[in-house]
Design a protein around this motif. Structure first.
Motif: not given
Length: 469
Positions: A74-78, A364-372, A90-95
């Motif tokens: 689960e990813a959430q903008i805080t 791997v994914w967390e690093k990619a997520d934050r770079e995205a 953007c996060q929803q599209e990324l997921d």
């Protein structure tokens, strides 16, 4: 995959250097052959005459690891505000692309997320490893120059878009687009105008972004496994260490099929008993008659050998155990464990290795997520779709992975609550863990108290705490 091989394998004639003279892929021939092999294994393309890929082991490995990785993700903008709403979209599209991007990274060793600006956010597509020619990397392994390919079937043929991305030392990104048309999907063909397809009509032949992007504008997902093919910075498939074992399993499956095929019941007769009619062999009429004599004296021999499937199955199970060990996945995920006694230490060790493997994929994914999300801000501002305001992708997005083999957040939370109840820990800390909030500063703790910790007067009524009985 054959199309990508034709475009990106330096041993083929229809090569990307047709579009970019002088461009040279820094991927070694050994790595190119390995990448082709990994994709052949995954998509079960025929690679040898004496292999049967019906087991689809690469698919099983990738599928199980991908599910373990994102099972409770689960990813959430805080943060709040208009920019936060843009980042959340953007996060929803990324997921929506995370599973495919991770699977393709596991197959080819590396994949890339490509941002596509739309009206109010960034959407994403995935570039697979065999659709990319890497021309340069920096000392840390980040790609600084590469060519990617995308093919579209239209107008009775095939359009291929080649896109070259280069970032200079100051972080400025230049993109060169070239479109080709061919009747053959394995060939580039002849140059075509970008406007030949509506989807490329808005692209410029060459463009340098007015502000530093800091990368090639693609988000890399590279497997953490050390490169054992040529020792280069190229990522290797998640099942690369077991590729030869998988080939052996496929060969074992072929032999097992042959065992059943060759072991089928047959009746052998001497050649003089066979006659031909119309080019076909047949037995003469009246050949079979009732006899009391021994069948050995009639020229007919039955063939019904005992099948050896047990030996083949045992060998396959041993191969599967070796695959689990080499890849660091849990014992029994692929092989049968009931037939082989193993110590509790080995089982526990395999579970620990499996958990660590999954945690590597999380990283791997967390690093990619934050770079995205960083790219969403940088590119979004240049495309004027990102609202103003501050956003820190390292702090303003919370990523949770749920329960793991070695780490249980529920048990960890319960332990912190017990420590807070015993006065060994401030109560704000377990609340922060419960609601996935920052707790590093006094300001963070004050916000937690304000939102989640009611004052004593609210709990017991007015007058509490003023000394009145």
């Amino acid at each position: 995959m054959a199309m990508w091989s034709a475009l990106f394998n330096c041993q083929k004639t229809n090569h990307y250097s047709q579009a970019f003279p002088g461009a040279r892929d820094c991927t070694s021939p050994a790595m190119q052959n390995a990448i082709e092999d990994w994709f052949r294994l995954y998509y079960a393309e025929k690679s040898a005459d004496e292999e049967d890929p019906c087991q689809r082991l690469p698919v099983a490995v990738v599928n199980k690891l991908q599910k373990a990785c994102f099972g409770e993700y689960e990813a959430q903008i805080t943060v709040k505000g208009s920019k936060a709403e843009y980042m959340a979209r953007c996060q929803q599209e990324l997921d929506q692309q995370r599973k495919r991007a991770m699977q393709l990274a596991m197959i080819g060793g590396e994949s890339w997320l490509k941002p596509i600006p739309v009206k109010d956010c960034m959407q994403w597509s995935v570039v697979r490893r065999d659709a990319a020619a890497i021309l340069a990397r920096d000392p840390s392994g980040k790609v600084t120059d590469m060519i990617t390919s995308a093919q579209t079937a239209a107008q009775g043929g095939f359009y291929t878009l080649l896109e070259r991305r280069t970032v200079d030392a100051n972080g400025y990104l230049t993109i060169i687009n070239k479109l080709y048309y061919s009747q053959n999907e394995k060939s580039l063909g002849t140059p075509a105008a970008l406007g030949s397809l509506d989807q490329y009509a808005q692209l410029l032949p060459e463009y340098t972004f007015p502000q530093p992007v800091g990368s090639i504008g693609l988000v890399s997902l590279r497997m953490p496994t050390e490169n054992t093919v040529d020792g280069s910075m190229d990522g290797v498939s998640i099942y690369a260490p077991a590729a030869e074992l998988i080939h052996r399993i496929n060969h074992n499956e072929y032999q097992l099929n042959q065992e059943f095929e060759l072991g089928a019941f047959r009746v052998f007769v001497s050649a003089d008993l066979i006659k031909k009619k119309g080019g076909k062999q047949m037995l003469p009429d009246g050949l079979f008659v009732g006899l009391d004599d021994d069948s050995k004296n009639t020229g007919i021999t039955e063939f019904a050998p005992q099948l050896r499937e047990g030996s083949f199955l045992a060998r396959k199970n041993e191969y599967l155990r070796n695959v689990e060990s080499v890849l660091g996945i849990k014992r029994g995920l692929l092989c049968e464990t009931a037939d082989v006694q193993r110590t509790a230490t080995e089982v526990a060790s395999s579970e620990g290795d499996y958990s660590l493997t999954v945690q590597d994929l999380w990283e791997v994914w967390e690093k990619a997520d934050r770079e995205a999300l960083r790219l969403c801000v940088v590119l979004g501002q240049m495309y004027r779709i990102c609202p103003a305001g501050a956003f820190d992708p390292e702090k303003d997005v919370a990523i949770a992975w749920g329960n793991g083999v070695l780490y249980d957040p529920d048990a960890d939370l319960a332990e912190e609550m017990e420590m807070a109840a015993a006065g060994m820990l401030r109560p704000e800390y377990p609340l922060a863990k419960k609601f996935n909030l920052p707790r590093e500063t006094e300001q963070d703790l004050a916000q937690i108290r304000e939102k989640y910790m009611p004052k004593m007067e609210q709990l017991l009524g007015p007058g509490t705490g003023d000394g009145e009985e």
